[in-house]
Design a protein around this motif. Structure first.
Motif, PDB file in Angstrom:
ATOM      1  N   ALA A 130       5.886   0.158   8.667  1.00 15.49           N
ATOM      2  CA  ALA A 130       4.666  -0.527   8.230  1.00 15.49           C
ATOM      3  C   ALA A 130       4.936  -1.371   6.986  1.00 15.49           C
ATOM      4  O   ALA A 130       4.428  -2.494   6.867  1.00 15.49           O
ATOM      5  CB  ALA A 130       3.571   0.500   7.948  1.00 15.49           C
ATOM      6  N   THR A 131       5.751  -0.864   6.067  1.00 18.81           N
ATOM      7  CA  THR A 131       6.043  -1.597   4.832  1.00 18.81           C
ATOM      8  C   THR A 131       6.876  -2.839   5.106  1.00 18.81           C
ATOM      9  O   THR A 131       6.593  -3.929   4.589  1.00 18.81           O
ATOM     10  CB  THR A 131       6.762  -0.683   3.831  1.00 18.81           C
ATOM     11  OG1 THR A 131       5.941   0.461   3.550  1.00 18.81           O
ATOM     12  CG2 THR A 131       7.042  -1.429   2.534  1.00 18.81           C
ATOM     13  N   VAL A 132       7.923  -2.704   5.925  1.00 18.96           N
ATOM     14  CA  VAL A 132       8.795  -3.841   6.228  1.00 18.96           C
ATOM     15  C   VAL A 132       8.014  -4.934   6.945  1.00 18.96           C
ATOM     16  O   VAL A 132       8.152  -6.127   6.641  1.00 18.96           O
ATOM     17  CB  VAL A 132      10.006  -3.386   7.080  1.00 18.96           C
ATOM     18  CG1 VAL A 132      10.788  -4.586   7.581  1.00 18.96           C
ATOM     19  CG2 VAL A 132      10.919  -2.483   6.263  1.00 18.96           C
ATOM     20  N   ASN A 133       7.156  -4.543   7.878  1.00 18.72           N
ATOM     21  CA  ASN A 133       6.388  -5.533   8.639  1.00 18.72           C
ATOM     22  C   ASN A 133       5.260  -6.160   7.831  1.00 18.72           C
ATOM     23  O   ASN A 133       4.682  -7.158   8.256  1.00 18.72           O
ATOM     24  CB  ASN A 133       5.814  -4.897   9.903  1.00 18.72           C
ATOM     25  CG  ASN A 133       6.871  -4.635  10.955  1.00 18.72           C
ATOM     26  OD1 ASN A 133       7.963  -5.187  10.894  1.00 18.72           O
ATOM     27  ND2 ASN A 133       6.571  -3.784  11.911  1.00 18.72           N
ATOM     28  N   SER A 134       4.923  -5.576   6.693  1.00 14.21           N
ATOM     29  CA  SER A 134       3.854  -6.147   5.865  1.00 14.21           C
ATOM     30  C   SER A 134       4.331  -7.341   5.040  1.00 14.21           C
ATOM     31  O   SER A 134       3.521  -8.069   4.472  1.00 14.21           O
ATOM     32  CB  SER A 134       3.291  -5.077   4.926  1.00 14.21           C
ATOM     33  OG  SER A 134       4.249  -4.696   3.952  1.00 14.21           O
ATOM     34  N   TRP A 152      14.775  -0.694  -2.853  1.00 17.10           N
ATOM     35  CA  TRP A 152      14.373  -1.922  -2.157  1.00 17.10           C
ATOM     36  C   TRP A 152      12.868  -2.156  -2.303  1.00 17.10           C
ATOM     37  O   TRP A 152      12.430  -3.280  -2.565  1.00 17.10           O
ATOM     38  CB  TRP A 152      14.734  -1.817  -0.672  1.00 17.10           C
ATOM     39  CG  TRP A 152      14.378  -3.038   0.120  1.00 17.10           C
ATOM     40  CD1 TRP A 152      15.121  -4.177   0.246  1.00 17.10           C
ATOM     41  CD2 TRP A 152      13.184  -3.270   0.887  1.00 17.10           C
ATOM     42  NE1 TRP A 152      14.475  -5.081   1.049  1.00 17.10           N
ATOM     43  CE2 TRP A 152      13.277  -4.562   1.452  1.00 17.10           C
ATOM     44  CE3 TRP A 152      12.055  -2.498   1.156  1.00 17.10           C
ATOM     45  CZ2 TRP A 152      12.293  -5.095   2.265  1.00 17.10           C
ATOM     46  CZ3 TRP A 152      11.055  -3.033   1.960  1.00 17.10           C
ATOM     47  CH2 TRP A 152      11.184  -4.317   2.513  1.00 17.10           C
ATOM     48  N   ARG A 153      12.100  -1.099  -2.164  1.00 10.70           N
ATOM     49  CA  ARG A 153      10.648  -1.226  -2.237  1.00 10.70           C
ATOM     50  C   ARG A 153      10.199  -1.655  -3.629  1.00 10.70           C
ATOM     51  O   ARG A 153       9.299  -2.502  -3.772  1.00 10.70           O
ATOM     52  CB  ARG A 153       9.998   0.108  -1.859  1.00 10.70           C
ATOM     53  CG  ARG A 153       8.494   0.063  -1.656  1.00 10.70           C
ATOM     54  CD  ARG A 153       7.991   1.437  -1.214  1.00 10.70           C
ATOM     55  NE  ARG A 153       6.575   1.408  -0.915  1.00 10.70           N
ATOM     56  CZ  ARG A 153       5.610   1.495  -1.816  1.00 10.70           C
ATOM     57  NH1 ARG A 153       5.922   1.635  -3.101  1.00 10.70           N
ATOM     58  NH2 ARG A 153       4.338   1.461  -1.461  1.00 10.70           N
ATOM     59  N   SER A 154      10.814  -1.095  -4.659  1.00  9.98           N
ATOM     60  CA  SER A 154      10.432  -1.445  -6.029  1.00  9.98           C
ATOM     61  C   SER A 154      10.852  -2.856  -6.401  1.00  9.98           C
ATOM     62  O   SER A 154      10.217  -3.507  -7.238  1.00  9.98           O
ATOM     63  CB  SER A 154      11.042  -0.438  -7.011  1.00  9.98           C
ATOM     64  OG  SER A 154      12.454  -0.476  -6.959  1.00  9.98           O
ATOM     65  N   GLU A 155      11.921  -3.359  -5.782  1.00  7.93           N
ATOM     66  CA  GLU A 155      12.411  -4.710  -6.094  1.00  7.93           C
ATOM     67  C   GLU A 155      11.476  -5.800  -5.577  1.00  7.93           C
ATOM     68  O   GLU A 155      11.510  -6.931  -6.083  1.00  7.93           O
ATOM     69  CB  GLU A 155      13.806  -4.924  -5.507  1.00  7.93           C
ATOM     70  CG  GLU A 155      14.930  -4.255  -6.273  1.00  7.93           C
ATOM     71  CD  GLU A 155      16.275  -4.557  -5.657  1.00  7.93           C
ATOM     72  OE1 GLU A 155      16.305  -5.065  -4.508  1.00  7.93           O
ATOM     73  OE2 GLU A 155      17.298  -4.313  -6.313  1.00  7.93           O
ATOM     74  N   LEU A 156      10.659  -5.507  -4.579  1.00  4.65           N
ATOM     75  CA  LEU A 156       9.816  -6.543  -3.973  1.00  4.65           C
ATOM     76  C   LEU A 156       8.875  -7.182  -4.982  1.00  4.65           C
ATOM     77  O   LEU A 156       8.480  -8.338  -4.832  1.00  4.65           O
ATOM     78  CB  LEU A 156       9.016  -5.954  -2.810  1.00  4.65           C
ATOM     79  CG  LEU A 156       9.812  -5.548  -1.564  1.00  4.65           C
ATOM     80  CD1 LEU A 156       8.875  -4.988  -0.510  1.00  4.65           C
ATOM     81  CD2 LEU A 156      10.594  -6.726  -1.005  1.00  4.65           C
ATOM     82  N   SER A 183       0.850  -1.196   0.000  1.00 14.27           N
ATOM     83  CA  SER A 183       0.000   0.000   0.000  1.00 14.27           C
ATOM     84  C   SER A 183       0.883   1.242   0.000  1.00 14.27           C
ATOM     85  O   SER A 183       2.060   1.192   0.372  1.00 14.27           O
ATOM     86  CB  SER A 183      -0.916  -0.011   1.222  1.00 14.27           C
ATOM     87  OG  SER A 183      -0.144  -0.086   2.416  1.00 14.27           O
ATOM     88  N   ASP A 184       0.318   2.336  -0.431  1.00 13.74           N
ATOM     89  CA  ASP A 184       1.079   3.587  -0.482  1.00 13.74           C
ATOM     90  C   ASP A 184       1.286   4.118   0.927  1.00 13.74           C
ATOM     91  O   ASP A 184       0.335   4.538   1.595  1.00 13.74           O
ATOM     92  CB  ASP A 184       0.339   4.623  -1.335  1.00 13.74           C
ATOM     93  CG  ASP A 184       0.326   4.237  -2.809  1.00 13.74           C
ATOM     94  OD1 ASP A 184       1.285   3.563  -3.241  1.00 13.74           O
ATOM     95  OD2 ASP A 184      -0.635   4.597  -3.510  1.00 13.74           O
ATOM     96  N   LYS A 185       2.520   4.088   1.360  1.00  9.52           N
ATOM     97  CA  LYS A 185       2.882   4.608   2.671  1.00  9.52           C
ATOM     98  C   LYS A 185       3.841   5.782   2.496  1.00  9.52           C
ATOM     99  O   LYS A 185       4.660   5.788   1.571  1.00  9.52           O
ATOM    100  CB  LYS A 185       3.556   3.520   3.519  1.00  9.52           C
ATOM    101  CG  LYS A 185       2.673   2.320   3.835  1.00  9.52           C
ATOM    102  CD  LYS A 185       1.548   2.693   4.791  1.00  9.52           C
ATOM    103  CE  LYS A 185       0.717   1.467   5.170  1.00  9.52           C
ATOM    104  NZ  LYS A 185      -0.378   1.808   6.093  1.00  9.52           N
ATOM    105  N   PRO A 186       3.758   6.778   3.360  1.00  7.56           N
ATOM    106  CA  PRO A 186       4.684   7.915   3.247  1.00  7.56           C
ATOM    107  C   PRO A 186       6.120   7.486   3.491  1.00  7.56           C
ATOM    108  O   PRO A 186       6.370   6.517   4.208  1.00  7.56           O
ATOM    109  CB  PRO A 186       4.184   8.870   4.339  1.00  7.56           C
ATOM    110  CG  PRO A 186       3.447   8.003   5.306  1.00  7.56           C
ATOM    111  CD  PRO A 186       2.827   6.913   4.496  1.00  7.56           C
TER     112      PRO A 186
END
Length: 366
Positions: A143-147, A191-195, A132-135
Motif C-alpha cells: 500500500a505504501t509503495v503504490n501510494s 526508505w520510508r523515512s527518506e521519502l 499514512s500509518d501502515k503496518p
C-alpha cells in the motif's frame, strides 16, 4: 433517461465521445487547433496544454469556451502560471482557490495537474508525499509503495528500492499480514523515512529554457540498462539553438524489478532496449515534435550485436524482441555508452532520495 447515470460503467465513455463529437462538429467554425486541443489534450474533464504566449492562450480559451458552449458544455476553472493571463479570466471562471487571490501581490499556490503536484509560481513539478500509518507487513508495504504517484518516472529510481523490498518478501513467501523479517525492517524504515526528502526536489515543467532562442535541432536520446535486481530506461529531450547552445532535460523514465525467474543479464538488457523503443513511439506520438531524431544508447555490446545481426537465427525470446526493435527503430541509431556514463544505471539499480536530489546527470544529462 435524459442523462447518463453518475457511476455507470458506460457514462465516462459516452461523455468522452460527446466531448470529441463537439470538436468534430464545430471544427470548421472554430479551427483545427481548437478541435485538436479538445481531441488530444483533454483527460476526462481536464484540459492541459502549453502555448508560447498569453495572446495565443487567451485566444484558445475564448474560442474553446464558445465551441463547447454550442454543445451545451461550460468550460471553466482556468489555471495558468501566467498572472497576466489569469487577469483576463473572470474570477468566477478561475480554478477553486484563485477567485480571491490578488494576482498583483499574492504568490500562486501549489496545485495538482492530473494528480501531479505543480508549483505554479515556480512552474515546477514537486513531490510532497504524505504517508499514512501502515503496518510493517507485506500488505502495508504494498500500500505504501503504490501510494507514491509518479506517472513520468521522475523519482522511479527511488521507488524501485521500495519495489525491491516488496519483491524480496514475495520471493520469501512472507504472509500478507505477518511482520516483515528483521533483515528487511531496517531497510524499509530507512526508505520510508527518506521519502520526506523529496519535498526538496523540483523538476522544471518546461523542456525549453526561457530565452533559449530558436531551436534548430531536436533530438530524443533513450538510455537503457539492466542488472541482477532491476532494469530501467530514461529518455531525454536534447535541444540545440541557433547559437549552438545545448539543453537536455529528462522527459520520462521507467524502473522495474527483475523477474523472480532468473534471466541472463544480456536478455534483460534486450528487454530494456524494447522498453526504450516503446517509450520512443509514445513520445513521438504525444509530444508532436517536428523532425525529432531518436538515438538509443545501451552499455551492453551483446545487445548491439543482437540488433546488428541479420544473418544468425536466434532463440524465440531473443528473436521476438530483436524484431520489435527492428520494426520501430533504425539500427544505425543504436550506440554504445560506457556504464559509468549511462544515466539509466540509476533506473536499474535504484538510489536513495539524497542521491537522486543531488544528482547532476539524472534530470539534465549532457
Amino acid at each position: 433517461m435524459c442523462v447518463h447515470l453518475f457511476g455507470a460503467a458506460s457514462s465516462p465513455g459516452c461523455a468522452n465521445f460527446g466531448l470529441k463529437q463537439i470538436a468534430s462538429d464545430y471544427e470548421g467554425e472554430f479551427g483545427s487547433d481548437i478541435a485538436n486541443f479538445v481531441r488530444r489534450d483533454f483527460y476526462v474533464d481536464d484540459g492541459l496544454t502549453s502555448l508560447p504566449s498569453d495572446k495565443e492562450a487567451m485566444s484558445l480559451i475564448s474560442r474553446c469556451t464558445e465551441m463547447l458552449k454550442k454543445g451545451g458544455l461550460r468550460l471553466h476553472k482556468f489555471l495558468s502560471n501566467s498572472k497576466s493571463l489569469l487577469q483576463h479570466v473572470a474570477p468566477e471562471d478561475r480554478a477553486k482557490g484563485f477567485t480571491d487571490i490578488d494576482l498583483l501581490t499574492d504568490n500562486l499556490p501549489l496545485e495538482r495537474a492530473l494528480g501531479v503536484q505543480w508549483s505554479i509560481e515556480s512552474d515546477c513539478f514537486q513531490f510532497r508525499i504524505t504517508l499514512s500509518d501502515k503496518p510493517f507487513t507485506r500488505r502495508g508495504i504494498l500500500a505504501t509503495v503504490n501510494s507514491v504517484y509518479d506517472p513520468l518516472g521522475f523519482i522511479s529510481p527511488v521507488v524501485l528500492v521500495g519495489k525491491q523490498i516488496l519483491q524480496s518478501l514475495c520471493s520469501d513467501q512472507v504472509d500478507w499480514d505477518s511482520p516483515i523479517p528483521d533483515t528487511l525492517r531496517s531497510k524499509w524504515e530507512r526508505w520510508r523515512s527518506e521519502l520526506a526528502g523529496l519535498r526538496n526536489l523540483e523538476v522544471k515543467r518546461c523542456f525549453k529554457p526561457e530565452d533559449f532562442g530558436t531551436v534548430v535541432v531536436t533530438e530524443l536520446h533513450h538510455f537503457s540498462d539492466a542488472c541482477v535486481h532491476g532494469y530501467g530506461q530514461c529518455s531525454y529531450l536534447r535541444l540545440v539553438n541557433d547559437k549552438q547552445q545545448v539543453h537536455c532535460s529528462l522527459v520520462i523514465a521507467k524502473s522495474r524489478v527483475a523477474p523472480l525467474k532468473i534471466i541472463t543479464i544480456p536478455r534483460l538488457e534486450l528487454t530494456t532496449a524494447v522498453v526504450s523503443v516503446k517509450v520512443s513511439s509514445l513520445l513521438q506520438r504525444e509530444l508532436d515534435l517536428n523532425n525529432a531524431v531518436d538515438y538509443y544508447w545501451t552499455d551492453s555490446k551483446v545487445v548491439l550485436g543482437y540488433i546488428a545481426n541479420d544473418s544468425r537465427r536466434f532463440h524465440v525470446y531473443v528473436a521476438n524482441r530483436v524484431q520489435q526493435i527492428h520494426n520501430h527503430s533504425d539500427v544505425s541509431k543504436w550506440n554504445y555508452v560506457n556504464t559509468k556514463e549511462n544515466p539509466a544505471d540509476m533506473a536499474s539499480r535504484g538510489v536513495s532520495v539524497s542521491s537522486l536530489v543531488n544528482s547532476a546527470t539524472w534530470f539534465f544529462w549532457s
